[in-house]
Every structure is written in C-alpha cells, then in structure tokens.
Design a protein around this motif. Sequence first.
Motif, PDB file in Angstrom:
ATOM      1  N   PRO A  87       0.816  -1.214   0.000  1.00  0.00           N
ATOM      2  CA  PRO A  87       0.000   0.000   0.000  1.00  0.00           C
ATOM      3  C   PRO A  87       0.852   1.268   0.000  1.00  0.00           C
ATOM      4  CG  PRO A  87      -0.785  -1.587   1.629  1.00  0.00           C
ATOM      5  CD  PRO A  87       0.557  -2.074   1.165  1.00  0.00           C
ATOM      6  N   PHE A  88       0.222   2.381  -0.321  1.00  0.00           N
ATOM      7  CA  PHE A  88       0.942   3.644  -0.531  1.00  0.00           C
ATOM      8  C   PHE A  88       1.740   4.086   0.682  1.00  0.00           C
ATOM      9  CE2 PHE A  88      -2.989   4.813   1.483  1.00  0.00           C
ATOM     10  CZ  PHE A  88      -2.686   5.906   2.268  1.00  0.00           C
ATOM     11  N   ASP A  89       1.290   3.739   1.889  1.00  0.00           N
ATOM     12  CA  ASP A  89       1.948   4.225   3.088  1.00  0.00           C
ATOM     13  C   ASP A  89       2.798   3.155   3.756  1.00  0.00           C
ATOM     14  OD1 ASP A  89      -0.185   2.624   3.795  1.00  0.00           O
ATOM     15  OD2 ASP A  89      -0.698   3.765   5.588  1.00  0.00           O
ATOM     16  N   ALA A  90       2.938   2.001   3.125  1.00  0.00           N
ATOM     17  CA  ALA A  90       3.586   0.894   3.829  1.00  0.00           C
ATOM     18  C   ALA A  90       4.506   0.073   2.942  1.00  0.00           C
ATOM     19  CB  ALA A  90       2.512  -0.025   4.435  1.00  0.00           C
ATOM     20  N   SER A  91       4.923   0.634   1.821  1.00  0.00           N
ATOM     21  CA  SER A  91       5.764  -0.167   0.922  1.00  0.00           C
ATOM     22  C   SER A  91       7.238   0.140   1.127  1.00  0.00           C
ATOM     23  CB  SER A  91       5.350   0.066  -0.535  1.00  0.00           C
ATOM     24  OG  SER A  91       5.374   1.454  -0.837  1.00  0.00           O
ATOM     25  N   GLY A  92       7.657   1.276   0.661  1.00  0.00           N
ATOM     26  CA  GLY A  92       9.066   1.630   0.817  1.00  0.00           C
ATOM     27  C   GLY A  92       9.958   0.843  -0.112  1.00  0.00           C
ATOM     28  N   PHE A  97      12.291  -3.851  -3.341  1.00  0.00           N
ATOM     29  CA  PHE A  97      13.491  -4.533  -3.822  1.00  0.00           C
ATOM     30  C   PHE A  97      13.672  -5.883  -3.144  1.00  0.00           C
ATOM     31  CE2 PHE A  97      14.578  -0.068  -4.839  1.00  0.00           C
ATOM     32  CZ  PHE A  97      14.810  -0.228  -6.196  1.00  0.00           C
ATOM     33  N   GLY A  98      13.326  -5.953  -1.859  1.00  0.00           N
ATOM     34  CA  GLY A  98      13.441  -7.216  -1.146  1.00  0.00           C
ATOM     35  C   GLY A  98      12.544  -8.290  -1.696  1.00  0.00           C
ATOM     36  N   SER A  99      11.392  -7.894  -2.256  1.00  0.00           N
ATOM     37  CA  SER A  99      10.462  -8.884  -2.800  1.00  0.00           C
ATOM     38  C   SER A  99      11.059  -9.632  -3.988  1.00  0.00           C
ATOM     39  CB  SER A  99       9.156  -8.203  -3.216  1.00  0.00           C
ATOM     40  OG  SER A  99       9.343  -7.338  -4.317  1.00  0.00           O
ATOM     41  N   TYR A 100      11.931  -8.972  -4.749  1.00  0.00           N
ATOM     42  CA  TYR A 100      12.614  -9.666  -5.849  1.00  0.00           C
ATOM     43  C   TYR A 100      13.628 -10.653  -5.287  1.00  0.00           C
ATOM     44  CZ  TYR A 100      10.594  -6.508  -9.323  1.00  0.00           C
ATOM     45  OH  TYR A 100       9.722  -5.827 -10.134  1.00  0.00           O
ATOM     46  N   MET A 101      14.328 -10.231  -4.248  1.00  0.00           N
ATOM     47  CA  MET A 101      15.306 -11.105  -3.617  1.00  0.00           C
ATOM     48  C   MET A 101      14.621 -12.344  -3.022  1.00  0.00           C
ATOM     49  SD  MET A 101      18.182  -9.847  -0.930  1.00  0.00           S
ATOM     50  CE  MET A 101      18.210  -8.302  -1.848  1.00  0.00           C
ATOM     51  N   ALA A 102      13.394 -12.129  -2.496  1.00  0.00           N
ATOM     52  CA  ALA A 102      12.641 -13.225  -1.902  1.00  0.00           C
ATOM     53  C   ALA A 102      11.923 -14.071  -2.952  1.00  0.00           C
ATOM     54  CB  ALA A 102      11.625 -12.674  -0.906  1.00  0.00           C
ATOM     55  N   LEU A 120       6.930   5.615 -13.319  1.00  0.00           N
ATOM     56  CA  LEU A 120       7.556   4.993 -14.496  1.00  0.00           C
ATOM     57  C   LEU A 120       8.437   3.823 -14.080  1.00  0.00           C
ATOM     58  CD1 LEU A 120       8.060   5.052 -17.556  1.00  0.00           C
ATOM     59  CD2 LEU A 120       9.944   6.651 -17.130  1.00  0.00           C
ATOM     60  N   PHE A 121       9.154   3.994 -12.990  1.00  0.00           N
ATOM     61  CA  PHE A 121      10.007   2.909 -12.491  1.00  0.00           C
ATOM     62  C   PHE A 121       9.172   1.675 -12.163  1.00  0.00           C
ATOM     63  CE2 PHE A 121      11.732   0.680  -8.783  1.00  0.00           C
ATOM     64  CZ  PHE A 121      12.939   0.227  -9.302  1.00  0.00           C
ATOM     65  N   TYR A 122       8.060   1.879 -11.446  1.00  0.00           N
ATOM     66  CA  TYR A 122       7.192   0.750 -11.110  1.00  0.00           C
ATOM     67  C   TYR A 122       6.630   0.091 -12.369  1.00  0.00           C
ATOM     68  CZ  TYR A 122       7.045   1.873  -6.099  1.00  0.00           C
ATOM     69  OH  TYR A 122       7.361   2.077  -4.776  1.00  0.00           O
ATOM     70  N   LEU A 123       6.188   0.912 -13.333  1.00  0.00           N
ATOM     71  CA  LEU A 123       5.596   0.374 -14.552  1.00  0.00           C
ATOM     72  C   LEU A 123       6.588  -0.463 -15.349  1.00  0.00           C
ATOM     73  CD1 LEU A 123       3.520   3.485 -15.715  1.00  0.00           C
ATOM     74  CD2 LEU A 123       2.599   1.286 -14.941  1.00  0.00           C
ATOM     75  N   LEU A 124       7.858  -0.094 -15.260  1.00  0.00           N
ATOM     76  CA  LEU A 124       8.891  -0.829 -16.005  1.00  0.00           C
ATOM     77  C   LEU A 124       9.456  -2.009 -15.218  1.00  0.00           C
ATOM     78  CD1 LEU A 124      10.832   2.176 -17.601  1.00  0.00           C
ATOM     79  CD2 LEU A 124       9.148   0.681 -18.696  1.00  0.00           C
TER      80      LEU A 124
END
Length: 274
Positions: A87-92, A97-102, A120-124
């Motif tokens: 969510p918008f207030d709880a991602s960071g 980046f950790g989710s890719y590592m996991a 744009l970064f998220y979309l890519l």
Amino acid sequence: MRKILISGYTGLGNFILKTPLIAAIKTHYPDCEIDIIAGNDYGTEYLLGNSPLIRKTHVLKQSSSLIQKVKYFWRLRKEKYDYIFLPFDASGKMLFFGSYMAKIKKRVVHTLLRNKLKTLFYLLSPASEVVAVIPGRHEIDLNLDLFEAVHNKPFERDYNTFVSPRLIDGALEKFEVTDPFIVIQPGAANGAKSAKKWSNDKFEDLIVKTKELYPRLQIVAVGDQGDNENYIKPLRHKVDFINTAGANSIAELVTIVKEAKLVIANDSGVMHIA
C-alpha cells in the motif's frame, strides 16, 4: 492466489484500515494463506496476532542493517509467495526490492501519479501491478483498490475494520487500574504537532468535570512516549489521572482499551483500536 504477503510498515490506525483488504482477500480466496511483514516502532505486528485470517507474522526491524535485511529476504524465498501487497503508506524501497530477492512472483503496489519518475520505475519493473492512488479517496478504498486490480473485477466492499491481538493478563494491575474506568488520549501523531489533536486545556476541563460528576470513575491516559513527553506530562501537572503512556506494550494498550467503559481519543491508532 495461494500465498500472500502484506506490508504492515505503517502506523497503528493505518494498519487497521488495511484489515478490510485482508478480509476481502480471504472472502474471495478462502484457501489462500495471508502473512504480514512488519517491524517499525509502532507495533502493528501485534494487532492481528490472534486472527484466524493470518497464518504468520514476519518481523523485520526497519533499523536492521543492510546485511540483515538481505539475509532475511533470502530466507523468505522458502515461503514461495505468489503476491506481495504494498500500500501507498507501507511499501518503501526495502520491501519492493526485497520482494525480488525473496522471489515473490508479483508485486501489487500503489503509486502517486504526480511522482512521474517513481511511477515509471514501477511500470517498467518486472511482474508488478501498479495501482494509482486517487486523491481524496478514502484510505480503505485505496487499499481495496489493490485487491480489485488483481481480482480483475469489482466486488462488494465491506468497510468493517477489526483487530485480533493476543490480550495479556495483569495489564490493569500493572498500572493499578480498577473498574470502572475510562481511557483518554490527549496526544496524537506520536507526539508531534497536529491539527487532529484536541487542545490540552479541553482535556483538562474534561478531566475536572468528569471527576466532579463521577468521583468513582478512574481516568487512564494512554499513548506513546511522544504523547507522554509533549502532552500528557504537562497535563498531569495540572490534574490527576493514571498515566500509562510510554510505559505500556501494544498488548497492554489494547487490553486497557478493551476493558474501558469509554474511550475519548484524537484521530489516532488508539481511536481505531477502540
């Protein structure tokens, strides 16, 4: 949708406003497993410790070193999560980046469209579902928007929030609180100045008049250390009440709030817990 991880890195009230998201996922995918990851100073990881909707709560302190975080996300691979909701207030950056590592298969992430570079970064980014934060939209709806994006169709929205912590014995005895009592929270926003806060002189009047009308009724103040230093200590120099702020755990706080006859609080985590 088999295994889901949801970020709890936010304030107590904000996290409670995410519970309709948890309920919606479980309603539409009853066989899925939902886990929480949290670990800031607010204690959100304790609010659903007794909920049947949550399988497990991961605690990764935001203050952990980079090496500790890398190791944690690496170990998280064994969980084989299908989705992580950010969510918008709880991602960071840490969780994204950790989710890719996991090796989490897909990220569902909020973005503020005015932040064009980040959007744009998220979309890519590979395997990411990007959901716009609509200005003026209620926070519960914003959280439910994340689920609708992957559910691929509208659904009837339930706005009921909930908490299900593990209550503890002895919380009232620790602070010499006896029944009947009411809870007040003179602070808000972790002790920072806030337009959401009722002024101390009004709380002072409230305490004085309550004691006049109900002399047997105990008054118990709650809050965190910031509330205590900036609002509750100055108030206690003027009127008498029991002060638990900054000295109670989240479990003790929830137990005290649950047992109170009445809660008078600012717009805060305490209000949402009540």
